[in-house]
Design a protein around this motif. Structure first.
Motif, PDB file in Angstrom:
ATOM      1  N   ALA A  79       0.740  -1.299  -0.034  1.00  0.00           N
ATOM      2  CA  ALA A  79       0.092   0.080  -0.062  1.00  0.00           C
ATOM      3  C   ALA A  79       0.939   1.317   0.162  1.00  0.00           C
ATOM      4  O   ALA A  79       0.506   2.360  -0.686  1.00  0.00           O
ATOM      5  N   GLY A  80       2.060   1.243   0.894  1.00  0.00           N
ATOM      6  CA  GLY A  80       2.938   2.364   0.794  1.00  0.00           C
ATOM      7  C   GLY A  80       3.533   2.705  -0.715  1.00  0.00           C
ATOM      8  O   GLY A  80       3.655   3.872  -1.005  1.00  0.00           O
ATOM      9  N   ILE A  81       3.876   1.494  -1.210  1.00  0.00           N
ATOM     10  CA  ILE A  81       4.711   1.654  -2.441  1.00  0.00           C
ATOM     11  C   ILE A  81       3.537   2.230  -3.540  1.00  0.00           C
ATOM     12  O   ILE A  81       4.084   2.884  -4.303  1.00  0.00           O
ATOM     13  N   SER A  82       2.430   1.591  -3.550  1.00  0.00           N
ATOM     14  CA  SER A  82       1.316   2.012  -4.570  1.00  0.00           C
ATOM     15  C   SER A  82       1.041   3.726  -4.262  1.00  0.00           C
ATOM     16  O   SER A  82       0.814   4.387  -5.513  1.00  0.00           O
ATOM     17  N   THR A  83       1.078   4.120  -3.166  1.00  0.00           N
ATOM     18  CA  THR A  83       0.732   5.434  -2.854  1.00  0.00           C
ATOM     19  C   THR A  83       1.693   6.126  -3.706  1.00  0.00           C
ATOM     20  O   THR A  83       1.397   7.300  -4.360  1.00  0.00           O
ATOM     21  N   GLY A 289       4.284  -1.120   7.930  1.00  0.00           N
ATOM     22  CA  GLY A 289       4.790  -1.541   6.795  1.00  0.00           C
ATOM     23  C   GLY A 289       4.273  -0.289   5.662  1.00  0.00           C
ATOM     24  O   GLY A 289       5.120  -0.170   4.734  1.00  0.00           O
ATOM     25  N   PHE A 290       3.512   0.406   5.971  1.00  0.00           N
ATOM     26  CA  PHE A 290       2.933   1.434   5.156  1.00  0.00           C
ATOM     27  C   PHE A 290       4.276   2.453   4.881  1.00  0.00           C
ATOM     28  O   PHE A 290       4.616   2.703   3.758  1.00  0.00           O
ATOM     29  N   GLU A 291       4.815   2.861   6.072  1.00  0.00           N
ATOM     30  CA  GLU A 291       5.813   3.958   6.102  1.00  0.00           C
ATOM     31  C   GLU A 291       7.004   3.228   5.446  1.00  0.00           C
ATOM     32  O   GLU A 291       7.782   3.768   4.691  1.00  0.00           O
ATOM     33  N   GLY A 293       7.184   0.922   2.809  1.00  0.00           N
ATOM     34  CA  GLY A 293       6.953   0.627   1.477  1.00  0.00           C
ATOM     35  C   GLY A 293       6.976   2.153   0.996  1.00  0.00           C
ATOM     36  O   GLY A 293       7.510   2.285  -0.012  1.00  0.00           O
ATOM     37  N   HIS A 294       6.380   3.193   1.608  1.00  0.00           N
ATOM     38  CA  HIS A 294       6.479   4.720   1.354  1.00  0.00           C
ATOM     39  C   HIS A 294       7.837   5.120   1.151  1.00  0.00           C
ATOM     40  O   HIS A 294       8.304   5.602  -0.038  1.00  0.00           O
ATOM     41  N   ILE A 295       8.754   4.809   2.003  1.00  0.00           N
ATOM     42  CA  ILE A 295       9.998   5.363   2.025  1.00  0.00           C
ATOM     43  C   ILE A 295      10.841   4.561   0.965  1.00  0.00           C
ATOM     44  O   ILE A 295      11.793   5.083   0.142  1.00  0.00           O
ATOM     45  N   ALA A 296      10.708   3.277   1.044  1.00  0.00           N
ATOM     46  CA  ALA A 296      11.528   2.363  -0.203  1.00  0.00           C
ATOM     47  C   ALA A 296      11.095   2.821  -1.629  1.00  0.00           C
ATOM     48  O   ALA A 296      12.164   2.854  -2.576  1.00  0.00           O
ATOM     49  N   ALA A 297       9.877   3.130  -1.857  1.00  0.00           N
ATOM     50  CA  ALA A 297       9.461   3.521  -3.162  1.00  0.00           C
ATOM     51  C   ALA A 297       9.945   4.976  -3.602  1.00  0.00           C
ATOM     52  O   ALA A 297      10.543   5.280  -4.598  1.00  0.00           O
ATOM     53  N   ASN A 298       9.925   5.698  -2.580  1.00  0.00           N
ATOM     54  CA  ASN A 298      10.645   7.037  -2.753  1.00  0.00           C
ATOM     55  C   ASN A 298      12.123   6.981  -3.171  1.00  0.00           C
ATOM     56  O   ASN A 298      12.444   7.582  -4.069  1.00  0.00           O
ATOM     57  N   ALA A 299      12.799   6.109  -2.217  1.00  0.00           N
ATOM     58  CA  ALA A 299      14.258   5.992  -2.681  1.00  0.00           C
ATOM     59  C   ALA A 299      14.484   5.299  -3.968  1.00  0.00           C
ATOM     60  O   ALA A 299      15.397   5.708  -4.530  1.00  0.00           O
ATOM     61  N   LEU A 300      13.733   4.421  -4.194  1.00  0.00           N
ATOM     62  CA  LEU A 300      13.626   3.835  -5.545  1.00  0.00           C
ATOM     63  C   LEU A 300      13.559   4.621  -6.698  1.00  0.00           C
ATOM     64  O   LEU A 300      14.317   4.830  -7.819  1.00  0.00           O
ATOM     65  N   PHE A 301      12.651   5.461  -6.626  1.00  0.00           N
ATOM     66  CA  PHE A 301      12.465   6.480  -7.576  1.00  0.00           C
ATOM     67  C   PHE A 301      13.408   7.565  -7.820  1.00  0.00           C
ATOM     68  O   PHE A 301      13.841   7.835  -8.843  1.00  0.00           O
ATOM     69  N   GLN A 302      14.063   7.811  -6.481  1.00  0.00           N
ATOM     70  CA  GLN A 302      15.196   8.648  -6.679  1.00  0.00           C
ATOM     71  C   GLN A 302      16.308   7.908  -7.448  1.00  0.00           C
ATOM     72  O   GLN A 302      17.098   8.474  -8.156  1.00  0.00           O
ATOM     73  N   ARG A 303      16.555   6.879  -7.160  1.00  0.00           N
ATOM     74  CA  ARG A 303      17.622   6.249  -7.886  1.00  0.00           C
ATOM     75  C   ARG A 303      17.385   5.839  -9.500  1.00  0.00           C
ATOM     76  O   ARG A 303      18.326   6.350 -10.121  1.00  0.00           O
ATOM     77  N   ILE A 304      15.987   6.001  -9.825  1.00  0.00           N
ATOM     78  CA  ILE A 304      15.583   5.666 -10.840  1.00  0.00           C
ATOM     79  C   ILE A 304      16.003   6.930 -11.825  1.00  0.00           C
ATOM     80  O   ILE A 304      16.443   6.866 -13.030  1.00  0.00           O
ATOM     81  N   THR A 305      15.483   8.145 -11.291  1.00  0.00           N
ATOM     82  CA  THR A 305      15.746   9.548 -11.854  1.00  0.00           C
ATOM     83  C   THR A 305      17.072  10.188 -11.824  1.00  0.00           C
ATOM     84  O   THR A 305      17.505  10.850 -12.846  1.00  0.00           O
ATOM     85  N   ARG A 306      17.558   9.712 -10.670  1.00  0.00           N
ATOM     86  CA  ARG A 306      19.016  10.555 -10.450  1.00  0.00           C
ATOM     87  C   ARG A 306      20.288   9.662 -10.500  1.00  0.00           C
ATOM     88  O   ARG A 306      21.467  10.188 -10.686  1.00  0.00           O
ATOM     89  N   GLY A 307      20.205   8.378 -10.715  1.00  0.00           N
ATOM     90  CA  GLY A 307      21.130   7.409 -10.830  1.00  0.00           C
ATOM     91  C   GLY A 307      22.029   7.391  -9.534  1.00  0.00           C
ATOM     92  O   GLY A 307      21.794   7.541  -8.445  1.00  0.00           O
TER      93      GLY A 307
END
Length: 332
Positions: A79-83, A289-291, A293-307
């Motif tokens: 749920a955190g990732i999806s948000t 768990g929501f928090e 997933g939320h933090i993990a997804a934010n970190a992943l998108f930062q890695r995707i966009t910033r390398g």
């Protein structure tokens, strides 16, 4: 219902509605609130695919590998990732794997997701050996481990060692001496970390270690209930039980309530919603768990966009509290 209808109802431009639905933070708060109210009232749902087609880009897709997604903790993480994914107009492909001693199935699933062209991967691996999974390149796709601390890899985890230490110390401080601690598979880093924390608290207490039976390999609620039943029927039954997972907690509580044993104190890892309806006191190590997933997804998108190549690791601090008053132990 279209974006034009929302703009008309909110009294703003179509561009403003688009900025609000895409999570742009610089929109005037009062205007953004009007847009959100109009969206809610009209039941509008943005068509992200259409917007990407219009701009000539493709929507991002990330993968999430976990064990049984019907389990509370996994579902909360998802749920955190999806948000976060919705805010990035991204899709999430989920894959569930069986609990096992190796990461072989996780690796096969990850490779399949990579072949589908995902932009990033979140892994809540179920196996205990992460070497193959961690060394795989997956075609250069960024990845991050969730609730699994893997050396040299991006990861977001709870401080399981400190949380378990604090929980066991709380039980001891309340006078308990016979404290059973129950775990699922000890191949899982989360379980190993929690056991390390429990062991640290017991070492400080010295002689209590011999009175605190450790039982691992409890994978289901039924097995947890059966295990607790055997412990309660033993010559020296525990006065407190530390549950290493939510599945163990639910099985443990079921057996205690069946026997009318509200006198046995329970410590558990989970969220308030896991224990708020339980008719007995609980020492709760909050693992949101929501928090996570939320933090993990934010970190992943930062890695995707910033390398970048530097390993990023976030540890969520342990929070332990007593839910409902804890009575004195029968050991006192």
């Amino acid at each position: 219902m279209t974006i034009t209808d929302v703009a008309r109802a909110a009294g703003v431009s179509i561009k403003t509605v688009s900025r609000v639905t895409n999570g742009v933070a610089t929109v005037n708060p009062e205007m953004a609130q009007r847009v959100r109210e109009a969206i809610e009232e009209l039941g509008y749902r943005p068509n992200y695919l259409a917007s990407h087609l219009k701009s000539g880009t493709s929507p991002r897709t990330i993968g999430f590998i976990a064990k049984d997604l019907s389990r509370v903790h996994s579902a909360d993480i998802f749920a955190g990732i999806s948000t976060v994914a919705r805010r990035h107009s991204a899709q999430v492909i989920t894959a569930s794997t069986e609990e096992s001693e190796s990461s072989g199935e996780d690796l096969l699933v990850a490779e399949e997701l990579a072949r589908r062209g995902i932009d990033g991967l979140l892994v809540m691996a179920t196996g205990g050996d992460y070497s193959a999974l961690a060394s795989a390149t997956f075609r250069g796709i960024p990845r991050l481990f969730v609730d699994r601390d893997v050396p040299g890899e991006d990861a977001v985890v709870h401080d399981d060692v400190d949380g378990a230490d604090k929980a066991m110390s709380t039980l001891i401080a309340h006078g308990h001496r016979r404290i059973a601690h129950l775990y699922s598979s000890m191949t899982i880093p989360t379980m190993r970390g929690r056991h390390l924390g429990v062991d640290a608290a017991l070492r400080r207490a010295g002689h209590l270690r011999s009175q605190a039976p450790r039982i691992a390999g409890i994978m289901t609620r039924d097995v947890a209930a059966e295990t607790v039943g055997h412990l309660l029927d033993s010559p020296n039954p525990p006065t407190a039980i530390l549950c290493g997972s939510s599945e163990i907690l639910f099985g443990c509580v079921r057996e205690l309530l069946t026997r009318g044993r509200q006198d046995v104190l329970v410590a558990a890892f989970g969220t308030e919603k896991d224990v708020e309806l339980l008719p007995l006191p609980v020492v709760l190590v909050e693992t949101d768990g929501f928090e996570l997933g939320h933090i993990a997804a934010n970190a992943l998108f930062q890695r995707i966009t910033r390398g970048g190549t530097e390993t990023r690791r976030a540890v969520l601090p342990a929070s332990v509290r007593e839910v409902r008053p804890l009575g004195p132990s029968a050991d006192v």
